[in-house]
Design an enzyme around this catalytic site. Structure first.
Site, PDB file in Angstrom:
ATOM      1  N   TRP A 334       6.259   0.623  12.479  1.00 42.10           N
ATOM      2  CA  TRP A 334       5.975   1.276  13.764  1.00 42.10           C
ATOM      3  C   TRP A 334       4.658   0.771  14.354  1.00 42.10           C
ATOM      4  CZ3 TRP A 334       3.026   6.414  14.379  1.00 42.10           C
ATOM      5  CH2 TRP A 334       2.051   6.559  13.391  1.00 42.10           C
ATOM      6  N   ASP A 335       3.866   0.105  13.510  1.00 42.76           N
ATOM      7  CA  ASP A 335       2.595  -0.466  13.950  1.00 42.76           C
ATOM      8  C   ASP A 335       2.779  -1.235  15.270  1.00 42.76           C
ATOM      9  OD1 ASP A 335       2.734   0.023  11.160  1.00 42.76           O
ATOM     10  OD2 ASP A 335       1.044  -1.270  10.730  1.00 42.76           O
ATOM     11  N   GLU A 473       2.003  10.092   5.186  1.00 39.62           N
ATOM     12  CA  GLU A 473       2.941   9.785   4.095  1.00 39.62           C
ATOM     13  C   GLU A 473       2.582  10.467   2.779  1.00 39.62           C
ATOM     14  OE1 GLU A 473       2.670   5.562   4.335  1.00 39.62           O
ATOM     15  OE2 GLU A 473       4.151   5.427   5.947  1.00 39.62           O
ATOM     16  N   LYS A 585      -2.855  11.994   5.215  1.00 41.33           N
ATOM     17  CA  LYS A 585      -3.194  10.571   5.006  1.00 41.33           C
ATOM     18  C   LYS A 585      -3.747   9.937   6.277  1.00 41.33           C
ATOM     19  CE  LYS A 585      -1.219   6.075   3.747  1.00 41.33           C
ATOM     20  NZ  LYS A 585      -0.004   5.306   3.511  1.00 41.33           N
ATOM     21  N   GLN A 586      -3.106  10.248   7.396  1.00 38.41           N
ATOM     22  CA  GLN A 586      -3.507   9.605   8.649  1.00 38.41           C
ATOM     23  C   GLN A 586      -3.070  10.475   9.811  1.00 38.41           C
ATOM     24  OE1 GLN A 586      -0.503   6.576   7.473  1.00 38.41           O
ATOM     25  NE2 GLN A 586      -0.448   6.159   9.644  1.00 38.41           N
TER      26      GLN A 586
HETATM   27  C1  BGC Z   1       0.829   3.389   6.731  1.00 30.53           C
HETATM   28  C2  BGC Z   1       1.954   3.218   7.730  1.00 30.53           C
HETATM   29  C3  BGC Z   1       1.931   1.798   8.238  1.00 30.53           C
HETATM   30  C4  BGC Z   1       1.992   0.806   7.091  1.00 30.53           C
HETATM   31  C5  BGC Z   1       1.857  -0.619   7.558  1.00 30.53           C
HETATM   32  C6  BGC Z   1       0.996   2.371   5.625  1.00 30.53           C
HETATM   33  O1  BGC Z   1      -0.059   2.500   4.723  1.00 30.53           O
HETATM   34  O2  BGC Z   1       0.834   4.686   6.216  1.00 30.53           O
HETATM   35  O3  BGC Z   1       1.794   4.112   8.797  1.00 30.53           O
HETATM   36  O4  BGC Z   1       3.012   1.600   9.086  1.00 30.53           O
HETATM   37  O5  BGC Z   1       0.947   1.067   6.196  1.00 30.53           O
HETATM   38  O6  BGC Z   1       0.666  -0.816   8.240  1.00 30.53           O
END
Ligand code: BGC
Length: 764
Positions: A334-335, A473, A585-586
């Protein structure tokens, strides 16, 4: 040639590093990588490098995925033969790098010109010494071409000298179909892809060309007698092509590209490359005065963003580390849609369109993924490669070294809404109806259909989406993630909008598309019912979203007690305790606030931010940018600036100890978003553009350009005079909302408005 090797003088355009530290070689190789969205070359040490050298000297070709051996292996971007090696020796052995005063192994990334320059001194005891300066580029003008120039100046010593130029890894991950002196054709072992590389070298000593001895395919050698003052120039041009096997004329494409490169010659090839970069910078640069570190960080971000995309290849997208490193196997997340597309939409719409066409071309993979799980419509791959099929590995080694199952491929479902979100944003900003009709509408409809089949009605009269993972996550198998559900609802609503629009403006296309998708009124009605009754976790009394059902009951860990930690929170608390806690986490609800601020009532934005921000451990490189963007919009400018510098440090200082695996391209996109959507307060709205600048006190001015519905605009925010000036450089007059007030701008009348003092969050 000497002039070409001189970097841009203005330090804000160059990144430099000197010294040779094997432990940092891989970091430098990433940071100084060059790329053009088709070819990506890491800036590894390639002069007199031993085969066991460090720094992963990989070259990547976008879209060249293959699956390695192993039961549970997933496709990965494979490195291709690397054509950078140079070996310089005397009869007694190789020259060695000199470590002393002066550049010993200096790298300079000239971001303005898209060039990697490097310099070292080579010696043999005290008898012979030579200075080597190199220039590397992958052409931004003709993406199949790479060029290297070596300029060797003998400083001391007379001796027989031999220079060998070669490729590395000719037989590494690919099967050779044909290996001639100047042409190689390989195929991937499983995925049915072909790679062609053609290369040519020329060496001149004091201007006179010398014929090489060809030792083997892609291995040339020259021997001569050195003398002080002698100048040796080595030029290597490389043409690369990727195609499917079987295909006609193996090798012809690469040879044609090489011929085009040779016909141009290095000077024109370089000039065209520089012109293409100048063009990119003229539409994407952010000029920032008052904060040199932030300026450099922004140029670094924009350099890598411009390097990552290829508007001419709608079959590839950008992996989580772009083409700069092996982490995440080149997979697309999704980045791209959430953190990168905004940059391309506003500064390079052709690249944005191509990235979205990749999602159109992978719709069948997304349909297959939904169908496999008994759902309908398009469920995009969480980790995507070239087919659109799910490629998330099933297991991985966790940060605590335990093997863990990875559930994101099945449960991180918001990806479908994220793709839809980017489609809509692109269409809003460009007015590219042809794209909407040809591809965007189908993506919106198929993703909406997925959500309508995914959400299930329950006894409480609401629809629920159970067993998902949100952007955070740390929490798996959760129900009604606010981010997922609100984005899903938004996705369905936009699909209904687009159905209405097509029906009204392009009825023929609507009847063709609805019959192709077997979509009828009853189904659209059902989508609307789902959207209107989807649980979102919003408490109307407080305005707070609960991140997912039951989140507020989890253990509330005070993260301030862990200030100064150097490892992620899930490592400190352990997986289980983290899952039972409110540690995030984010950005999750905060990400929703960034993407859909309209889903928060007045005052609820700040409330949600204040609740979730202290609970976030920023365990992902994507997190700080979202927080900074929201903080800036809320007027908490100094907090936002802190997030800005933290985001910049991820790759420039390597605060996540992960730069060796590639640039965190989403963090770079986030830095751009923070500046333009946060500090400048740009919003791309259906009723037009809006700006609401609030700059940090130290930023005296911020200027950038943007594209909006066939117009080019130049924005300048001047904090000294407290003015905002918007000039329309091409296109029809328009209205722009500045802090909510409409202002007009036309070709002969710039918009000039006062800018406000940053307000303390919570004031008024
Ligand atoms: C993040 C995801 C991201 C992925 C790739 C993961 O650590 O939690 O949101 O898409 O890394 O950057």
């Amino acid at each position: 040639m000497k002039q070409a090797l001189e970097p841009t003088a203005d330090a804000s355009w160059v990144l430099s590093d000197d010294g040779c530290d094997p432990l940092r070689e891989s970091d430098r190789a990433t940071r100084f990588a060059i790329s053009n969205g088709f070819l990506g070359v890491r800036a590894s040490q390639t002069v007199n490098r031993s085969p066991q050298g460090v720094g992963s000297p990989n070259t990547y070709v976008a879209g060249l995925f293959d699956t390695p051996d192993g039961d549970r292996a997933v496709p990965e971007l494979i490195p291709v033969p690397n054509g950078l090696q140079v070996h310089i020796s005397l009869p007694g052995g190789p020259l060695v790098q000199h470590f002393g005063p002066g550049p010993s192994h200096a790298l300079t990334l000239d971001m303005r010109r898209g060039l990697l320059l490097s310099e070292c001194r080579l010696v043999d005891g005290s008898a012979v010494s030579a200075r080597l300066v190199r220039l590397n580029l992958v052409s931004q003008d003709r993406r199949s071409l790479g060029l290297q120039m070596h300029h060797l100046e003998v400083e001391r010593g007379e001796s027989e000298m031999t220079l060998e130029a070669s490729f590395e890894g000719l037989d590494r991950d690919l099967m050779a179909e044909r290996l001639d002196n100047e042409l190689g054709v390989w195929r991937t072992r499983r995925s049915g892809k072909r790679l062609e590389i053609a290369a040519a070298v020329a060496l001149r000593i004091d201007g006179l060309e010398m014929a090489p001895v060809v030792l083997a395919p892609f291995k040339w050698s020259w021997t001569w007698k050195s003398r002080p003052g002698q100048i040796i120039c080595l030029e290597r041009i490389m043409g690369v092509a990727r195609s499917a096997v079987p295909g006609p004329d193996a090798g012809v494409k690469a040879l044609n590209e090489l011929k085009a490169g040779r016909d141009l010659g290095w000077r024109d090839l370089l000039t065209r490359h520089e012109t293409a970069w100048a063009h990119r910078w003229s539409s994407s640069d952010i000029d920032l005065k008052g904060d040199a570190a932030a300026q450099k960080a922004l140029r670094f971000a924009i350099y890598h963003l411009n390097s990552a995309a290829n508007p001419d290849d709608p079959r590839v997208s950008i992996g989580a580390r772009a083409l700069t490193g092996a982490d995440y196997r080149g997979h697309v997340f999704w980045d791209t849609e959430i953190f990168l597309l905004p940059f391309y939409i506003v500064t390079w719409p052709e690249a944005a369109r191509s990235l979205l066409m990749y999602r159109f071309h992978t719709l069948n993979g997304a349909r297959a993924k939904a169908a496999d799980r008994g759902w309908r419509g398009a469920f995009y791959a969480w980790e995507s490669t070239d087919t659109g099929l799910e490629t998330t590995p099933e297991q991985a080694v966790g940060p605590d070294r335990q093997i863990v199952d990875i559930l994101t491929g099945v449960q991180e479902q918001h990806i479908s809404a994220d793709v839809a979100y980017a489609v809509w944003q692109y269409w809003q900003a460009t007015g590219d109806d042809e794209f909407l009709i040809e591809a965007g509408a189908e993506i919106l409809l198929e993703t909406a259909r997925f959500w309508a089949s995914r959400a299930q009605p329950e006894a409480d009269g609401l629809h629920h989406i159970r067993n998902v993972i949100g952007p955070d996550e740390y929490h798996e198998n959760i129900d009604d993630n606010a981010f997922t559900n609100v984005m899903a609802r938004w996705n369905i609503r936009r699909a209904l909008d687009v159905a209405g629009l097509l029906r009204q403006r392009w009825p023929d296309r609507w009847s063709a598309l609805s019959s192709h998708l077997d979509l009828n009124e009853a189904e659209l009605k059902r989508w609307s019912d789902v959207a209107e009754t989807l649980a979102t976790g919003l408490d109307p009394a407080t305005g707070l979203y609960e991140q997912f059902a039951g989140y507020f009951d989890l253990e509330d860990v005070d993260l301030s007690a862990y200030a100064g930690r150097t490892v992620p929170m899930d490592v400190i608390l352990g997986r289980e305790r983290t899952q039972q806690s409110q540690v995030v986490k984010q950005a999750d609800v905060v990400a929703l606030l960034a993407l859909l601020p309209g889903e928060f009532n007045a005052g609820a934005d700040l409330k949600n931010f204040r609740y979730y921000e202290p609970r976030c451990g920023h365990g992902s490189s994507l997190s700080t940018a979202m927080h900074g963007l929201v903080a800036a919009r809320l007027g908490d400018v100094e907090r936002a600036l802190d997030y800005f510098h933290r985001t910049a440090a991820i790759d420039l200082i390597d605060t996540k100890s992960a730069i060796g695996g590639g640039v965190h391209i989403a963090a770079q996109g986030g830095l751009w978003m923070m500046s333009v959507f946060g500090f400048a307060g740009l919003a791309l709205r259906s009723d037009g553009l809006a700006l609401a600048p609030q700059l940090p006190a130290s930023w005296t001015s911020l200027s950038f350009s943007l594209q909006w519905r066939n117009r080019s605009l130049a924005i300048r925010i001047d904090q000294t005079n407290r003015t905002l000036e918007v000039s329309l450089e091409s296109g029809l007059p328009m209205i722009i909302a500045v802090y909510g007030e409409p202002h007009s701008v036309s070709l002969d009348q710039a918009l000039v408005a006062d800018i406000r003092q940053p307000v303390e969050p919570g004031d008024g």
